[in-house]
Design a protein around this motif. Structure first.
Motif, short mmCIF file in Angstrom:
data_model
loop_
_atom_site.label_atom_id
_atom_site.label_comp_id
_atom_site.label_asym_id
_atom_site.label_seq_id
_atom_site.Cartn_x
_atom_site.Cartn_y
_atom_site.Cartn_z
N ALA A 242 0.58 -1.11 0.10
CA ALA A 242 0.13 -0.03 -0.45
C ALA A 242 0.87 1.09 -0.02
O ALA A 242 2.12 1.44 0.78
CB ALA A 242 -0.93 0.58 0.89
N GLU A 243 0.44 1.97 -0.98
CA GLU A 243 1.79 3.20 -0.91
C GLU A 243 1.46 4.16 0.66
O GLU A 243 0.25 4.52 0.89
CB GLU A 243 1.31 4.16 -1.82
CG GLU A 243 1.20 5.47 -2.73
CD GLU A 243 1.54 6.41 -3.74
OE1 GLU A 243 2.57 7.13 -4.06
OE2 GLU A 243 0.70 6.43 -4.33
N SER A 244 2.65 4.56 1.19
CA SER A 244 2.64 5.14 2.36
C SER A 244 3.40 6.83 1.91
O SER A 244 3.67 7.07 1.00
CB SER A 244 3.08 4.84 3.35
OG SER A 244 4.42 4.35 3.06
N LYS A 245 3.15 7.58 3.01
CA LYS A 245 3.87 8.53 2.67
C LYS A 245 5.24 9.14 3.15
O LYS A 245 6.38 9.62 1.45
CB LYS A 245 2.76 9.87 3.64
CG LYS A 245 1.15 10.02 3.50
CD LYS A 245 0.46 11.41 4.61
CE LYS A 245 -0.57 11.12 4.13
NZ LYS A 245 -1.07 11.95 4.92
N ASN A 246 5.71 7.98 3.96
CA ASN A 246 7.39 8.28 3.83
C ASN A 246 8.17 6.95 3.29
O ASN A 246 8.75 7.04 3.62
CB ASN A 246 7.69 7.68 5.28
CG ASN A 246 7.32 6.07 5.79
OD1 ASN A 246 6.73 5.52 5.44
ND2 ASN A 246 7.06 6.16 7.82
N VAL A 382 -11.60 -7.29 -5.03
CA VAL A 382 -11.33 -6.62 -4.34
C VAL A 382 -10.14 -7.14 -4.96
O VAL A 382 -9.65 -8.70 -5.53
CB VAL A 382 -10.99 -6.97 -2.91
CG1 VAL A 382 -12.23 -6.38 -2.10
CG2 VAL A 382 -10.18 -8.34 -2.51
N THR A 383 -8.49 -6.46 -5.08
CA THR A 383 -7.37 -6.34 -5.65
C THR A 383 -6.45 -7.16 -4.06
O THR A 383 -6.38 -7.16 -3.40
CB THR A 383 -6.70 -5.37 -6.31
OG1 THR A 383 -5.52 -5.52 -6.53
CG2 THR A 383 -6.83 -4.00 -5.24
N ALA A 384 -5.09 -7.43 -4.70
CA ALA A 384 -4.21 -7.63 -3.91
C ALA A 384 -4.08 -8.79 -2.56
O ALA A 384 -3.18 -8.11 -2.08
CB ALA A 384 -3.63 -6.17 -3.74
N GLU A 385 -4.95 -9.69 -2.53
CA GLU A 385 -5.54 -10.52 -1.51
C GLU A 385 -3.90 -11.22 -1.46
O GLU A 385 -3.90 -10.96 -0.17
CB GLU A 385 -6.58 -11.17 -1.42
CG GLU A 385 -6.41 -12.26 -0.45
CD GLU A 385 -5.51 -13.19 -0.28
OE1 GLU A 385 -6.11 -13.81 0.72
OE2 GLU A 385 -5.32 -13.78 -1.38
N GLU A 386 -3.22 -11.46 -2.29
CA GLU A 386 -1.89 -12.32 -2.22
C GLU A 386 -0.95 -11.62 -1.46
O GLU A 386 0.08 -12.13 -1.42
CB GLU A 386 -2.07 -13.13 -3.76
CG GLU A 386 -2.97 -13.63 -4.13
CD GLU A 386 -3.06 -15.47 -3.64
OE1 GLU A 386 -2.17 -15.17 -2.55
OE2 GLU A 386 -3.87 -16.10 -4.20
N SER A 387 -1.47 -10.26 -1.95
CA SER A 387 0.20 -8.92 -1.22
C SER A 387 -0.30 -9.43 -0.13
O SER A 387 0.84 -7.89 0.47
CB SER A 387 0.23 -8.16 -2.73
OG SER A 387 0.51 -8.67 -3.97
N GLY A 388 -0.96 -9.52 1.14
CA GLY A 388 -1.65 -9.13 2.28
C GLY A 388 -2.60 -8.03 2.28
O GLY A 388 -3.07 -7.23 3.16
N LEU A 389 -4.51 -8.67 1.87
CA LEU A 389 -4.75 -8.75 1.98
C LEU A 389 -5.49 -6.28 1.66
O LEU A 389 -5.80 -6.50 1.69
CB LEU A 389 -5.61 -8.16 2.66
CG LEU A 389 -5.31 -10.05 3.15
CD1 LEU A 389 -6.07 -10.02 5.26
CD2 LEU A 389 -6.27 -10.77 2.94
N LEU A 390 -4.35 -6.49 0.97
CA LEU A 390 -4.42 -5.08 0.74
C LEU A 390 -5.55 -4.41 0.16
O LEU A 390 -6.04 -2.98 0.65
CB LEU A 390 -2.90 -4.33 -1.12
CG LEU A 390 -1.81 -5.50 -0.36
CD1 LEU A 390 -0.70 -4.70 -1.13
CD2 LEU A 390 -1.53 -3.84 1.51
#
Length: 560
Positions: A242-246, A382-390
Motif C-alpha cells: 500500500a502506498e505510504s507517505k514515508n 478486491v485486488t492484492a489479496e495475495e500481497s497482504g489483503l491490500l
C-alpha cells in the motif's frame, strides 16, 4: 489465498451462541432469521467465468499488469450482464494505490564470525524483500539475534524483545505462536488455534516497531502450514505494498524467510542448540539470545513502480432499506508469473480465486433474478489479496458504503473443487452471532457444522474477511469440509493434500484440473442463503461479548 479450513461438534451448540447485551437480541434467535428460497445457481456461469479468468491470456492476474486490465474489464462486463449497478457513485471501480517492488540480483545470505561461515542461496535457502521504496537494499555485517517467536503482547505479559535494542540488527524468529503444538484450542495464545501474533505479517510488523534492520522467519512446514515451495513462489516475484507517505521508511530494510536446515546450521556455527532454544522460546519469560560474533550480510536491487490497482464494486439496491448493506467479497488477483514448473511460469489461480469471482457473478445473477431483497447487496471483487489483503484493507479503511451501515457479509476465497461434502467447516466459530444463521442453513441443507481441524494455520487472518472483521463488521468464513458424500473423510483429506501439494500457488492451479463442480455449487447454495438472510432481516448481528472485534462494532453501532 487458499483457505481449506476443516473437527466436529453438534449444530445445536451454534444455536446457543448469543450476545445478550446486543441492541439486536432478536439476531440470536432462530425465529428472527428469515426463511429463504435458494434458486438454481448457474453451473454454466461458474465454469465460464472460472475458465476465462484463469486462462493464460490473463497471465495470472497480477495487480498492475495487462492481466489486471483484462480482469477488471471482464468483471465489469459480467456484473452489468448480471443486472448490477455501478457501486462507487456511478463508477464500477475504486482506485487502490499500490507500490510494486521486485527484488533483483539478490546475493547469497552470508553469516560470518561463527565457527564456520554459513551461506544461504537466494530462493533455495532464503528469500528476502523490502517494504522500503528505495532502489537498493543492503544489510551488511548486521548482528544476529534470536528473538523466539518475535511477540510483544503486553496484555499477556509476553515480550520476546524484553531488554533488547535491535536497531541495526537482524532478528531470527519462529513462525506461529509459542503454544501451537497444543492439541486443544486453549492456552496462553489459544493453543492450537493461531492468533494474529503467529502470522508472518505480524512478525514483520513487530520487528519494524522494534527498529530491526532485517527479520528472518525460520520456515518449518507444520507450523507455517505450507511448504517452502509456497514461500518461494510467493516471495521471489513482485510484491505489492500500500502506498505510504514515508515510502516505508518505518519498515525493516529487509523481510524474509530462511529454511529450517540452514537455520540449524547457522545456530550450530554460533555454538547454539537450535532445538533447545526453540523449546525455550515456547515458555513465558524467554529472553532473546544473541548469536555472539555472528554477522549477517546480503543485498538486492529493487525494481520499483507505482501502480494504481482497482477494486470492482457492483450493487443491487435494496427495496426497503437501501442504506443498509450486505457484503459479498472475493479477491480477483493471483500471483501472475511465478516459479516455472515443467516450463510453465503462469500461476493461473483457477481455484484461488477465479472460482470465487465466478461465484460472485453467479450469486449476482441469482439475486437479480429472485428480485432485490430489503437491504442492498454489494458484490466486491478486491485486488492484492495475495500481497497482504491490500485491496480489502483499502476498502475497509475507505468504504464506499459506511461500515456502520454494513450488516455483515460473506467472503469467498477458493470454492470447493473436490466434490460435495456432508460437513461445513467454520473458521472462527463462536465469535459472532452469524453462527446462528449458519446453523439454520446447515439444517435446511442437511449438512453438519464442524470446527476447523487445523486452527494452527491461522486461516482467520489469511483472507479478506479479516480486513472487515478487525474494523467491527461480522463476516462469514466457512466452506466445505473433508467428509465427502463420495469417499468420506479419507477421500476428502487425500484430495485436499493433493491440491495443496501440486496446485496451490503453483502453475498447476488451472481450469482443466477442476474435475468436480458439484462441491462448488453446493457451497454457493450456502453462500446465497447466508447473504439473503442478512439482507431480509432487521437484525444487526454482533460479535459475542469479549471477542477481540466486539469493541469496534459497538463503537460504530452503539447500543440503543
Amino acid at each position: 489465498m487458499l483457505r481449506f479450513p476443516r473437527t466436529t461438534a453438534a449444530v445445536a451448540v451454534l444455536l446457543t451462541v448469543a450476545a445478550c447485551n446486543s441492541s439486536d437480541k432478536a439476531a440470536t434467535s432462530a425465529t428472527a432469521i428469515p426463511d429463504v428460497q435458494i434458486p438454481e445457481l448457474s453451473l454454466t456461469t461458474l465454469q465460464e467465468v472460472t475458465k476465462e479468468l484463469s486462462s493464460d491470456a490473463y497471465e495470472g492476474r497480477a495487480p498492475g499488469t495487462p492481466g489486471e486490465e483484462k480482469t477488471v474489464a471482464y468483471i465489469i462486463k459480467k456484473y452489468e450482464e448480471a443486472g448490477l449497478k455501478p457501486g462507487n457513485n456511478g463508477k464500477w471501480t475504486q482506485d487502490v494505490p499500490l507500490v510494486e517492488i521486485t527484488a533483483k540480483n539478490a546475493t547469497p545470505l552470508t553469516f560470518t564470525g561463527g565457527k564456520t561461515p554459513v551461506t544461504a542461496q537466494y530462493a533455495k535457502d532464503y528469500v528476502a524483500f523490502s517494504y522500503r521504496v528505495q532502489p537498493k537494499t543492503a544489510v551488511k555485517d548486521s548482528d544476529v539475534v534470536f528473538v523466539g517467536y518475535g511477540i510483544n503482547a503486553p496484555e499477556k505479559g509476553w515480550n520476546d524483545y524484553a531488554g533488547l535494542d535491535v536497531k541495526g540488527k537482524t532478528v531470527v524468529v519462529l513462525v506461529n505462536d509459542p503454544d501451537w503444538q497444543t492439541k486443544e484450542a486453549k492456552g496462553e495464545f489459544n493453543g492450537r488455534a493461531m492468533t494474529y501474533y503467529g502470522r508472518w505479517s505480524y512478525k514483520y510488523e513487530e520487528a519494524a516497531r522494534q527498529g530491526a534492520a532485517a527479520v528472518l522467519i525460520v520456515h518449518d512446514t507444520e507450523p507455517a502450514a505450507y511448504g517452502w515451495n509456497v514461500v518461494e513462489s510467493s516471495n521471489t516475484g513482485t510484491n505489492y505494498l500500500a502506498e505510504s507517505k514515508n515510502g516505508g521508511a518505518d519498515q525493516t530494510a529487509a523481510n524474509g524467510w530462511i529454511q529450517l536446515p540452514k537455520a540449524k546450521e547457522l545456530f550450530a556455527s554460533a555454538g547454539q542448540d537450535f532445538d533447545k532454544l526453540r523449546a525455550d522460546a515456547g515458555k513465558k519469560g524467554f529472553k532473546p539470545v544473541a548469536l555472539a560474533g555472528v554477522k549477517a550480510s546480503f543485498a538486492f536491487d529493487n525494481q520499483i513502480a507505482k501502480k494504481m490497482s482497482r477494486n470492482v464494486i457492483g450493487v443491487l439496491p435494496g427495496t426497503k432499506r437501501p442504506d443498509e448493506y450486505v457484503l459479498y467479497t472475493g479477491h480477483w488477483d493471483h500471483l501472475g508469473r511465478c516459479t516455472p514448473v515443467a516450463g510453465d511460469d503462469i500461476c493461473n489461480g483457477a481455484v484461488d480465486n477465479a472460482s470465487g469471482i465466478a461465484g460472485l457473478v453467479a450469486l449476482a445473477q441469482a439475486f437479480h433474478k429472485a428480485g432485490a431483497p430489503d437491504r442492498s447487496v454489494v458484490f466486491l471483487a478486491v485486488t492484492a489479496e495475495e500481497s497482504g489483503l491490500l485491496g480489502s484493507k483499502f476498502y475497509a479503511e475507505n468504504p464506499v458504503f459506511p461500515l456502520a451501515q454494513t450488516v455483515g457479509g460473506v467472503n469467498m476465497d477458493s470454492l470447493n473443487p473436490i466434490g460435495p461434502a456432508k460437513d461445513i467447516v467454520v473458521v472462527g466459530r463462536g465469535k459472532s452471532e452469524l453462527d446462528t444463521y449458519l446453523a439454520k442453513i446447515a439444517t435446511a441443507e442437511k449438512r453438519t457444522v464442524v470446527d476447523e481441524p487445523t486452527p494452527e494455520k491461522g486461516f482467520y487472518y489469511r483472507s479478506d474477511h479479516f480486513s472487515f472483521a478487525k474494523l467491527g463488521v461480522p463476516m462469514f468464513n466457512f466452506g466445505s469440509g473433508e467428509d465427502l458424500v463420495e469417499g468420506g473423510t479419507e477421500a476428502g483429506k487425500a484430495a485436499r493434500a493433493d491440491y495443496t501439494k501440486n496446485r496451490y500457488h503453483a502453475p498447476g492451479d488451472e481450469y482443466e484440473a477442476i474435475t468436480n463442480w458439484d462441491g462448488m455449487l453446493a457451497d454457493l447454495r450456502l453462500y446465497y442463503a447466508a447473504g439473503r438472510m442478512l439482507a431480509m432481516t432487521h437484525a444487526w448481528p454482533n460479535w459475542v461479548e469479549g471477542d477481540e472485534f466486539r469493541a469496534a462494532r459497538d463503537k460504530s453501532r452503539p447500543a440503543k
